[in-house]
Motif scaffolding. Structure first.
Motif, PDB file in Angstrom:
ATOM      1  N   GLU A   1      26.009   8.648 -24.677  1.00 53.00           N
ATOM      2  CA  GLU A   1      27.054   7.799 -25.268  1.00 53.00           C
ATOM      3  C   GLU A   1      28.421   8.471 -25.157  1.00 53.00           C
ATOM      4  N   GLU A   2      28.443   9.779 -25.381  1.00 53.00           N
ATOM      5  CA  GLU A   2      29.690  10.547 -25.282  1.00 53.00           C
ATOM      6  C   GLU A   2      30.231  10.508 -23.854  1.00 53.00           C
ATOM      7  N   ILE A   3      29.346  10.648 -22.881  1.00 48.30           N
ATOM      8  CA  ILE A   3      29.751  10.620 -21.471  1.00 48.30           C
ATOM      9  C   ILE A   3      30.275   9.237 -21.090  1.00 48.30           C
ATOM     10  N   ALA A   4      29.567   8.202 -21.523  1.00 51.16           N
ATOM     11  CA  ALA A   4      29.993   6.828 -21.237  1.00 51.16           C
ATOM     12  C   ALA A   4      31.372   6.557 -21.833  1.00 51.16           C
ATOM     13  N   GLU A   5      31.617   7.095 -23.032  1.00 47.95           N
ATOM     14  CA  GLU A   5      32.915   6.918 -23.695  1.00 47.95           C
ATOM     15  C   GLU A   5      34.023   7.602 -22.886  1.00 47.95           C
ATOM     16  N   SER A   6      33.711   8.802 -22.364  1.00 50.49           N
ATOM     17  CA  SER A   6      34.717   9.534 -21.587  1.00 50.49           C
ATOM     18  C   SER A   6      35.018   8.851 -20.253  1.00 50.49           C
ATOM     19  N   LEU A   7      34.046   8.065 -19.748  1.00 50.00           N
ATOM     20  CA  LEU A   7      34.226   7.374 -18.472  1.00 50.00           C
ATOM     21  C   LEU A   7      34.835   5.971 -18.641  1.00 50.00           C
TER      22      LEU A   7
ATOM     23  N   ILE B   1      17.086   5.861 -19.392  1.00 47.69           N
ATOM     24  CA  ILE B   1      16.424   7.163 -19.589  1.00 47.69           C
ATOM     25  C   ILE B   1      15.180   6.943 -20.434  1.00 47.69           C
ATOM     26  N   ARG B   2      14.042   7.386 -19.894  1.00 47.86           N
ATOM     27  CA  ARG B   2      12.755   7.183 -20.546  1.00 47.86           C
ATOM     28  C   ARG B   2      11.906   8.458 -20.488  1.00 47.86           C
ATOM     29  N   GLU B   3      10.965   8.557 -21.420  1.00 50.62           N
ATOM     30  CA  GLU B   3       9.952   9.603 -21.319  1.00 50.62           C
ATOM     31  C   GLU B   3       8.766   9.025 -20.558  1.00 50.62           C
ATOM     32  N   GLN B   4       8.300   9.782 -19.570  1.00 50.77           N
ATOM     33  CA  GLN B   4       7.188   9.309 -18.746  1.00 50.77           C
ATOM     34  C   GLN B   4       6.296  10.495 -18.398  1.00 50.77           C
ATOM     35  N   ASP B   5       5.053  10.464 -18.874  1.00 50.24           N
ATOM     36  CA  ASP B   5       4.087  11.545 -18.624  1.00 50.24           C
ATOM     37  C   ASP B   5       4.645  12.908 -19.036  1.00 50.24           C
TER      38      ASP B   5
ATOM     39  N   ILE C   1      15.412   9.859 -15.501  1.00 50.88           N
ATOM     40  CA  ILE C   1      16.749   9.271 -15.531  1.00 50.88           C
ATOM     41  C   ILE C   1      16.902   8.357 -14.318  1.00 50.88           C
ATOM     42  N   ARG C   2      17.304   7.130 -14.556  1.00 49.64           N
ATOM     43  CA  ARG C   2      17.577   6.201 -13.452  1.00 49.64           C
ATOM     44  C   ARG C   2      19.002   5.677 -13.587  1.00 49.64           C
TER      45      ARG C   2
ATOM     46  N   HIS D   1      26.067  -0.170 -18.545  1.00 49.46           N
ATOM     47  CA  HIS D   1      25.010  -0.582 -19.475  1.00 49.46           C
ATOM     48  C   HIS D   1      24.071   0.602 -19.690  1.00 49.46           C
ATOM     49  N   ILE D   2      23.813   0.928 -20.966  1.00 43.04           N
ATOM     50  CA  ILE D   2      22.989   2.093 -21.293  1.00 43.04           C
ATOM     51  C   ILE D   2      21.718   1.668 -22.026  1.00 43.04           C
ATOM     52  N   ASP D   3      20.603   2.228 -21.581  1.00 44.72           N
ATOM     53  CA  ASP D   3      19.313   1.989 -22.236  1.00 44.72           C
ATOM     54  C   ASP D   3      18.582   3.328 -22.283  1.00 44.72           C
ATOM     55  N   CYS D   4      18.688   3.998 -23.425  1.00 42.39           N
ATOM     56  CA  CYS D   4      18.161   5.363 -23.540  1.00 42.39           C
ATOM     57  C   CYS D   4      17.249   5.509 -24.749  1.00 42.39           C
ATOM     58  N   GLN D   5      16.041   6.015 -24.512  1.00 46.02           N
ATOM     59  CA  GLN D   5      15.136   6.322 -25.620  1.00 46.02           C
ATOM     60  C   GLN D   5      15.695   7.492 -26.429  1.00 46.02           C
TER      61      GLN D   5
END
Length: 267
Positions: A147-153, A205-209, A214-215, A165-169
Motif C-alpha cells: 500500500e505504501e509503494i502504491a501510494e508513492s507511485l 500477492i498470495r500464499e501458495q504451498d 507475487i503477480r 489495482h491491489i489484491d494482497c493477502q
C-alpha cells in the motif's frame, strides 16, 4: 611432477603434464597395468578439468565486470554531459530569459536525480552480489508495504492516467524490508512506467504451498518475445529512447532478479 616406484610410469605421467602448457583439457593418459597408476592418472585428469572450468568461470566473471563498468561509465556520461552543457550556457550569460534559465535549472536537477538513481542502483547490485554483505531480516508485513509503494507511485500513475489495482493477502514474512520494498517498487513501477493513458496494473500477492507468490500484470506496451531472455541483463532496455525519457537506469529488473535469487525463489 609425480615420482613413483614403477619404472617408466613416473616419466610418462610427468612428461605429459609438462607438455600441457596451461591447457589442462589436453591431458590424456594410457591405461596402465597397475590399478594404482590408473587411479592417479584419472585423478589428475579430473583435477585438470576442474581447473579448466574454474579458470573459464573466472574469465567469464571478468568479462561481465568489465562490461558492467563500461556500461555504467557510459550511462553516467550522458547526464554529466547534459549538466555540463546547461551549466556552461547559464555561466556564459548568453541566456537572459528568466523562464529559460528556470527551464535549464530544472533540466540540471532532473539529470542530477537520474545520476543519483543510477548510482543507488549500482550500489544496490554491489551489495546483493557481495556474499559477505550483512542483511538484517525482520518480520515484514507485505500488505501495508505494498500500500505504501502504491501510494508513492500515485503521482506517476496519475500523470500517465494509469490505474493500479491491489489484491494482497495479509502475509507476514521473514525478510529484509528494504529488499522487499526495492523488489515491489521496481515491478509495479515498471508496469506503470511502460503503460499507456487509461492503462491498468493488477498486483496480486498470495500464499501458495508455503511460498509468497507475487503477480504483476498490466495491459501496457508489453515486451517483444525476442527480448524476454534478456530483460534481466544489467543495462538492457527494450526501448532505449523511451526508458531514458522515463528515467529508467536499465538496472531495475536485474536488481529484482538478484533479490529473488537471494531468497532462493524464481521469477
Amino acid at each position: 611432477i609425480i615420482s613413483l616406484r614403477f619404472p617408466g610410469f613416473s616419466v610418462d605421467i610427468s612428461g605429459k603434464m609438462l607438455q600441457v602448457k596451461g591447457d589442462y583439457t589436453e591431458l590424456h593418459f594410457d591405461r596402465y597395468q597397475y590399478p594404482e597408476i590408473n587411479v592417479i592418472a584419472e585423478t589428475i585428469t579430473n583435477m585438470s578439468q576442474n581447473v579448466k572450468e574454474y579458470l573459464s568461470q573466472i574469465e567469464k566473471e571478468k568479462q561481465i565486470r568489465q562490461e558492467f563498468f563500461s556500461n555504467a561509465s557510459h550511462e553516467l556520461k550522458t547526464p554529466i554531459t547534459s549538466i555540463q552543457g546547461y551549466a556552461e550556457l547559464l555561466e556564459s550569460g548568453l541566456i537572459q530569459d528568466e523562464s529559460m534559465k528556470m527551464d535549464f535549472a530544472r533540466r540540471i536537477k532532473k539529470e542530477a536525480a537520474n545520476m543519483t538513481g543510477l548510482i543507488n542502483d549500482i550500489l544496490m547490485i554491489s551489495r546483493l552480489e557481495a556474499k559477505d554483505a550483512q542483511v538484517v531480516l525482520s518480520d515484514v508485513r507485505i500488505s501495508p508495504l505494498l500500500e505504501e509503494i502504491a501510494e508513492s507511485l500515485k503521482p506517476a500513475a496519475a500523470q500517465s492516467q494509469v490505474f493500479i489495482h491491489i489484491d494482497c493477502q495479509p502475509l507476514c514474512i521473514k525478510a529484509n524490508v528494504q529488499q522487499m520494498k526495492e523488489l515491489l517498487t521496481n515491478l509495479v513501477g515498471n508496469a506503470v512506467k511502460y503503460n499507456h493513458p487509461g492503462g491498468q496494473v493488477w498486483v496480486t500477492i498470495r500464499e501458495q504451498d508455503g511460498q509468497m507468490v507475487i503477480r504483476v500484470r498490466d495491459n501496457g506496451v508489453g515486451i517483444p518475445e525476442e527480448s524476454l531472455d534478456r530483460i534481466f541483463e544489467r543495462f538492457y532496455r527494450v526501448d532505449k529512447g523511451r526508458s531514458r525519457k522515463q528515467g529508467g537506469t536499465g538496472l531495475g529488473l536485474s536488481i529484482v532478479k538478484h533479490i529473488v535469487n537471494f531468497y532462493h525463489g524464481s521469477i
